[in-house]
Design a protein around this motif. Structure first.
Motif, PDB file in Angstrom:
ATOM      1  N   ALA A 248       0.834  -1.199   0.000  1.00  0.00           N
ATOM      2  CA  ALA A 248       0.000   0.000   0.000  1.00  0.00           C
ATOM      3  C   ALA A 248       0.868   1.248   0.000  1.00  0.00           C
ATOM      4  CB  ALA A 248      -0.918   0.007   1.217  1.00  0.00           C
ATOM      5  N   THR A 249       0.358   2.308  -0.604  1.00  0.00           N
ATOM      6  CA  THR A 249       1.076   3.574  -0.631  1.00  0.00           C
ATOM      7  C   THR A 249       0.082   4.708  -0.827  1.00  0.00           C
ATOM      8  OG1 THR A 249       3.014   4.711  -1.554  1.00  0.00           O
ATOM      9  CG2 THR A 249       1.509   3.661  -3.124  1.00  0.00           C
ATOM     10  N   GLY A 250       0.600   5.921  -0.915  1.00  0.00           N
ATOM     11  CA  GLY A 250      -0.215   7.098  -1.179  1.00  0.00           C
ATOM     12  C   GLY A 250       0.614   8.140  -1.905  1.00  0.00           C
ATOM     13  N   PHE A 251      -0.038   9.163  -2.408  1.00  0.00           N
ATOM     14  CA  PHE A 251       0.636  10.186  -3.199  1.00  0.00           C
ATOM     15  C   PHE A 251       0.224  11.574  -2.724  1.00  0.00           C
ATOM     16  CE2 PHE A 251       0.003   6.456  -5.892  1.00  0.00           C
ATOM     17  CZ  PHE A 251       1.324   6.154  -6.206  1.00  0.00           C
ATOM     18  N   GLY A 252       1.167  12.503  -2.820  1.00  0.00           N
ATOM     19  CA  GLY A 252       0.912  13.876  -2.405  1.00  0.00           C
ATOM     20  C   GLY A 252       0.220  14.678  -3.490  1.00  0.00           C
ATOM     21  N   TYR A 253      -0.006  15.948  -3.189  1.00  0.00           N
ATOM     22  CA  TYR A 253      -0.712  16.832  -4.116  1.00  0.00           C
ATOM     23  C   TYR A 253       0.246  17.599  -5.025  1.00  0.00           C
ATOM     24  CZ  TYR A 253      -4.489  15.788  -0.907  1.00  0.00           C
ATOM     25  OH  TYR A 253      -5.408  15.134  -0.145  1.00  0.00           O
ATOM     26  N   ASP A 254       1.479  17.803  -4.572  1.00  0.00           N
ATOM     27  CA  ASP A 254       2.460  18.533  -5.364  1.00  0.00           C
ATOM     28  C   ASP A 254       2.997  17.647  -6.487  1.00  0.00           C
ATOM     29  OD1 ASP A 254       4.520  20.855  -5.600  1.00  0.00           O
ATOM     30  OD2 ASP A 254       5.752  19.041  -5.455  1.00  0.00           O
ATOM     31  N   ALA A 255       3.133  18.203  -7.692  1.00  0.00           N
ATOM     32  CA  ALA A 255       3.545  17.407  -8.854  1.00  0.00           C
ATOM     33  C   ALA A 255       4.942  16.823  -8.679  1.00  0.00           C
ATOM     34  CB  ALA A 255       3.472  18.259 -10.123  1.00  0.00           C
ATOM     35  N   ASP A 256       5.878  17.628  -8.160  1.00  0.00           N
ATOM     36  CA  ASP A 256       7.241  17.128  -7.958  1.00  0.00           C
ATOM     37  C   ASP A 256       7.260  16.015  -6.907  1.00  0.00           C
ATOM     38  OD1 ASP A 256       8.261  18.879  -9.843  1.00  0.00           O
ATOM     39  OD2 ASP A 256       8.801  20.409  -8.367  1.00  0.00           O
ATOM     40  N   ARG A 257       6.475  16.184  -5.856  1.00  0.00           N
ATOM     41  CA  ARG A 257       6.405  15.157  -4.816  1.00  0.00           C
ATOM     42  C   ARG A 257       5.847  13.854  -5.400  1.00  0.00           C
ATOM     43  NH1 ARG A 257       5.418  15.587   0.601  1.00  0.00           N
ATOM     44  NH2 ARG A 257       7.087  17.121   0.511  1.00  0.00           N
ATOM     45  N   ARG A 258       4.817  13.944  -6.211  1.00  0.00           N
ATOM     46  CA  ARG A 258       4.243  12.739  -6.811  1.00  0.00           C
ATOM     47  C   ARG A 258       5.245  12.040  -7.721  1.00  0.00           C
ATOM     48  NH1 ARG A 258      -0.587  15.839  -7.502  1.00  0.00           N
ATOM     49  NH2 ARG A 258      -0.041  16.172  -9.690  1.00  0.00           N
ATOM     50  N   GLN A 259       6.008  12.818  -8.488  1.00  0.00           N
ATOM     51  CA  GLN A 259       7.012  12.228  -9.373  1.00  0.00           C
ATOM     52  C   GLN A 259       8.017  11.416  -8.569  1.00  0.00           C
ATOM     53  OE1 GLN A 259       6.793  12.589 -12.654  1.00  0.00           O
ATOM     54  NE2 GLN A 259       8.689  11.557 -13.261  1.00  0.00           N
ATOM     55  N   PHE A 260       8.456  11.967  -7.446  1.00  0.00           N
ATOM     56  CA  PHE A 260       9.392  11.255  -6.574  1.00  0.00           C
ATOM     57  C   PHE A 260       8.745   9.992  -6.009  1.00  0.00           C
ATOM     58  CE2 PHE A 260      10.904  10.470  -2.228  1.00  0.00           C
ATOM     59  CZ  PHE A 260      12.254  10.246  -2.457  1.00  0.00           C
ATOM     60  N   GLN A 261       7.495  10.109  -5.573  1.00  0.00           N
ATOM     61  CA  GLN A 261       6.815   8.971  -4.971  1.00  0.00           C
ATOM     62  C   GLN A 261       6.598   7.836  -5.969  1.00  0.00           C
ATOM     63  OE1 GLN A 261       3.535  11.410  -3.602  1.00  0.00           O
ATOM     64  NE2 GLN A 261       4.037  11.012  -1.461  1.00  0.00           N
ATOM     65  N   VAL A 262       6.227   8.180  -7.204  1.00  0.00           N
ATOM     66  CA  VAL A 262       6.008   7.155  -8.222  1.00  0.00           C
ATOM     67  C   VAL A 262       7.318   6.450  -8.549  1.00  0.00           C
ATOM     68  CG1 VAL A 262       5.391   6.764 -10.635  1.00  0.00           C
ATOM     69  CG2 VAL A 262       3.961   8.246  -9.209  1.00  0.00           C
ATOM     70  N   GLY A 263       8.394   7.199  -8.682  1.00  0.00           N
ATOM     71  CA  GLY A 263       9.688   6.582  -8.953  1.00  0.00           C
ATOM     72  C   GLY A 263      10.114   5.651  -7.840  1.00  0.00           C
ATOM     73  N   ALA A 264       9.896   6.082  -6.595  1.00  0.00           N
ATOM     74  CA  ALA A 264      10.238   5.239  -5.452  1.00  0.00           C
ATOM     75  C   ALA A 264       9.400   3.973  -5.440  1.00  0.00           C
ATOM     76  CB  ALA A 264      10.045   6.026  -4.162  1.00  0.00           C
ATOM     77  N   LEU A 265       8.131   4.090  -5.786  1.00  0.00           N
ATOM     78  CA  LEU A 265       7.231   2.937  -5.784  1.00  0.00           C
ATOM     79  C   LEU A 265       7.708   1.869  -6.761  1.00  0.00           C
ATOM     80  CD1 LEU A 265       4.583   1.593  -4.892  1.00  0.00           C
ATOM     81  CD2 LEU A 265       3.433   2.886  -6.705  1.00  0.00           C
ATOM     82  N   LEU A 266       8.164   2.284  -7.930  1.00  0.00           N
ATOM     83  CA  LEU A 266       8.650   1.317  -8.912  1.00  0.00           C
ATOM     84  C   LEU A 266       9.814   0.513  -8.353  1.00  0.00           C
ATOM     85  CD1 LEU A 266       8.502   3.477 -12.175  1.00  0.00           C
ATOM     86  CD2 LEU A 266       6.909   1.671 -11.446  1.00  0.00           C
ATOM     87  N   GLY A 267      10.657   1.170  -7.564  1.00  0.00           N
ATOM     88  CA  GLY A 267      11.786   0.474  -6.970  1.00  0.00           C
ATOM     89  C   GLY A 267      11.396  -0.472  -5.847  1.00  0.00           C
ATOM     90  N   LEU A 268      10.228  -0.265  -5.258  1.00  0.00           N
ATOM     91  CA  LEU A 268       9.768  -1.112  -4.158  1.00  0.00           C
ATOM     92  C   LEU A 268       8.958  -2.310  -4.632  1.00  0.00           C
ATOM     93  CD1 LEU A 268       8.593   1.636  -1.634  1.00  0.00           C
ATOM     94  CD2 LEU A 268      10.716   0.313  -1.554  1.00  0.00           C
ATOM     95  N   MET A 269       8.467  -2.287  -5.854  1.00  0.00           N
ATOM     96  CA  MET A 269       7.516  -3.287  -6.320  1.00  0.00           C
ATOM     97  C   MET A 269       8.074  -4.706  -6.451  1.00  0.00           C
ATOM     98  SD  MET A 269       4.498  -2.302  -6.411  1.00  0.00           S
ATOM     99  CE  MET A 269       3.852  -3.740  -7.259  1.00  0.00           C
ATOM    100  N   PRO A 270       9.366  -4.918  -6.755  1.00  0.00           N
ATOM    101  CA  PRO A 270       9.846  -6.299  -6.796  1.00  0.00           C
ATOM    102  C   PRO A 270       9.546  -7.023  -5.474  1.00  0.00           C
ATOM    103  CG  PRO A 270      11.480  -4.854  -7.759  1.00  0.00           C
ATOM    104  CD  PRO A 270      10.421  -3.962  -7.165  1.00  0.00           C
ATOM    105  N   GLY A 271       8.971  -8.205  -5.593  1.00  0.00           N
ATOM    106  CA  GLY A 271       8.581  -8.953  -4.407  1.00  0.00           C
ATOM    107  C   GLY A 271       7.119  -8.794  -4.043  1.00  0.00           C
ATOM    108  N   PHE A 272       6.439  -7.854  -4.704  1.00  0.00           N
ATOM    109  CA  PHE A 272       5.008  -7.656  -4.470  1.00  0.00           C
ATOM    110  C   PHE A 272       4.243  -7.946  -5.757  1.00  0.00           C
ATOM    111  CE2 PHE A 272       6.994  -5.119  -1.195  1.00  0.00           C
ATOM    112  CZ  PHE A 272       6.222  -5.424  -0.076  1.00  0.00           C
ATOM    113  N   ALA A 273       3.060  -8.521  -5.607  1.00  0.00           N
ATOM    114  CA  ALA A 273       2.239  -8.828  -6.768  1.00  0.00           C
ATOM    115  C   ALA A 273       1.525  -7.604  -7.293  1.00  0.00           C
ATOM    116  CB  ALA A 273       1.205  -9.905  -6.414  1.00  0.00           C
ATOM    117  N   ASN A 274       1.182  -6.672  -6.388  1.00  0.00           N
ATOM    118  CA  ASN A 274       0.432  -5.503  -6.818  1.00  0.00           C
ATOM    119  C   ASN A 274       0.482  -4.448  -5.732  1.00  0.00           C
ATOM    120  OD1 ASN A 274      -1.267  -3.900  -8.470  1.00  0.00           O
ATOM    121  ND2 ASN A 274      -2.318  -5.752  -9.193  1.00  0.00           N
ATOM    122  N   VAL A 275      -0.116  -3.301  -6.029  1.00  0.00           N
ATOM    123  CA  VAL A 275      -0.114  -2.168  -5.112  1.00  0.00           C
ATOM    124  C   VAL A 275      -1.552  -1.706  -4.894  1.00  0.00           C
ATOM    125  CG1 VAL A 275       0.174  -0.453  -6.955  1.00  0.00           C
ATOM    126  CG2 VAL A 275       0.937   0.091  -4.644  1.00  0.00           C
TER     127      VAL A 275
END
Length: 347
Positions: A248-275
């Motif tokens: 599970a995760t969440g995203f902020g309202y600022d565009a730059d913050r969301r870009q960082f969060q999405v990139g981080a999420l991709l790096g965390l996904m190995p080992g998980f079936a879905n988000v």
């Protein structure tokens, strides 16, 4: 664990309870937390059908409603009546510090998941937690009062000041709290999360485990969480080897913050079936505690978002990471905290 202090795991559970803390006090704090969360949830339960009117706070989708405000006042009224010398930090009305602070501070989110609430999505809740000394006799000493005063003077990250209420400036409450927890003098002591549309209440006290009361289930049900309206079920998280693991995760309202969060999420996904993106950090954490979700990680949440849920996860016996900086990472469950990228550089 990472040696980066920003990724340090906080000690929790039984280790956070000292011999100097009266079990009766811990039970009292938990009772107040549960009553306060129930009072806020009762306001939220007044919601009818259709969309709720909302005002924009910081950005499109960052909403506040009259329910947020009324629920926070209901929570504050319960705490103030039971514990008049405790400090309170709330999302809508900032920090209130009594003239003679006890050394205990409440962190409340009257409506976590406001966007869900506005649109009629059932994942929203009232979240209440209390932070304070592990040895209440130390809180009465001059050194303990000085520590309490320093904590009270450090504003919660991005907490707005309530008109006419005491609101201090300066300091870093996250760093101060983390240092006190590292030293073993303070900790999160009791917490409750009440989700009226789901019919669930989660709660925990340091050293006493995490519990769920689910009013939608009946005795004898083979549902995963178990329990009934009158019987609490102790929580122990899920199976870390289970197939189809969910993050599970969440995203902020600022565009730059969301870009960082999405990139981080991709790096965390190995080992998980879905988000899953549920829309309430407090409930994300509680769903990790009860095993519905396997892990949760989000960057840039506020203390009142995670204060209660993090203690509930920890008392369910799962690893917890709290932010030590603002913004920072909050994470829990079966997740490699070392995989979390460094905090986003300040701009």
């Amino acid at each position: 664990m990472s040696t980066n202090p920003k990724h340090k795991q906080s000690a929790q559970g039984a280790a956070e309870t000292s011999d100097g803390q009266d079990p009766a006090l811990r039970r009292q704090l938990l009772a107040v937390a549960r009553e306060a969360a129930a009072a806020g949830a009762a306001v939220l339960a007044e919601r009818g059908r259709g969309r709720v009117a909302a005002d924009t706070k910081s950005a499109a989708g960052d909403w506040v409603t009259d329910f947020d405000r009324r629920a926070e006042m209901a929570v504050r009224d319960v705490i103030a009546a039971a514990r008049p010398n405790d400090a309170i930090t709330g999302e809508e009305y900032g920090r209130t510090v009594p003239a003679d602070p006890s050394g205990y501070r409440w962190s409340i989110d009257p409506l976590d998941g406001t966007a869900n609430f506005v649109r009629g999505i059932v994942y929203y809740c009232t979240s209440v937690a209390v932070f304070g000394p592990l040895d209440e006799t130390a809180a009465a000493t001059p050194a303990g009062k000085a520590t309490a005063a320093a904590a009270a003077d450090a504003p919660a990250a991005n907490a707005p000041a309530a008109p006419g209420s005491p609101a201090a400036s300066g300091g870093n409450s996250l760093a101060a709290d983390a240092a006190a927890m590292d030293a073993g003098t303070h900790g999160w002591l009791a917490a409750a999360v009440n989700a009226p549309a789901l019919g669930t209440e989660y709660y925990a006290a340091a050293g006493d485990g995490a519990w769920l009361v689910d009013s939608t289930l009946h005795v004898g049900s083979d549902a995963r969480r178990g329990g009934s309206a009158t019987r609490a079920q102790q929580l122990a998280g899920g199976d870390r080897e289970e197939a189809g693991r969910l993050l599970a995760t969440g995203f902020g309202y600022d565009a730059d913050r969301r870009q960082f969060q999405v990139g981080a999420l991709l790096g965390l996904m190995p080992g998980f079936a879905n988000v899953r993106r549920i829309g309430s950090a407090a409930l994300d954490l509680c769903l990790v505690a009860d095993g519905t979700l396997d892990a949760y990680a989000e960057y840039g949440t506020q203390e009142f978002d995670w204060a209660a849920g993090a203690l509930i996860v920890a008392e369910a016996g799962l690893p917890v990471l709290r932010p030590r900086t603002d913004p920072g990472w909050q994470a829990a469950g079966h997740l490699d905290f070392d995989a979390l990228p460094q905090e986003q550089p300040a701009t």
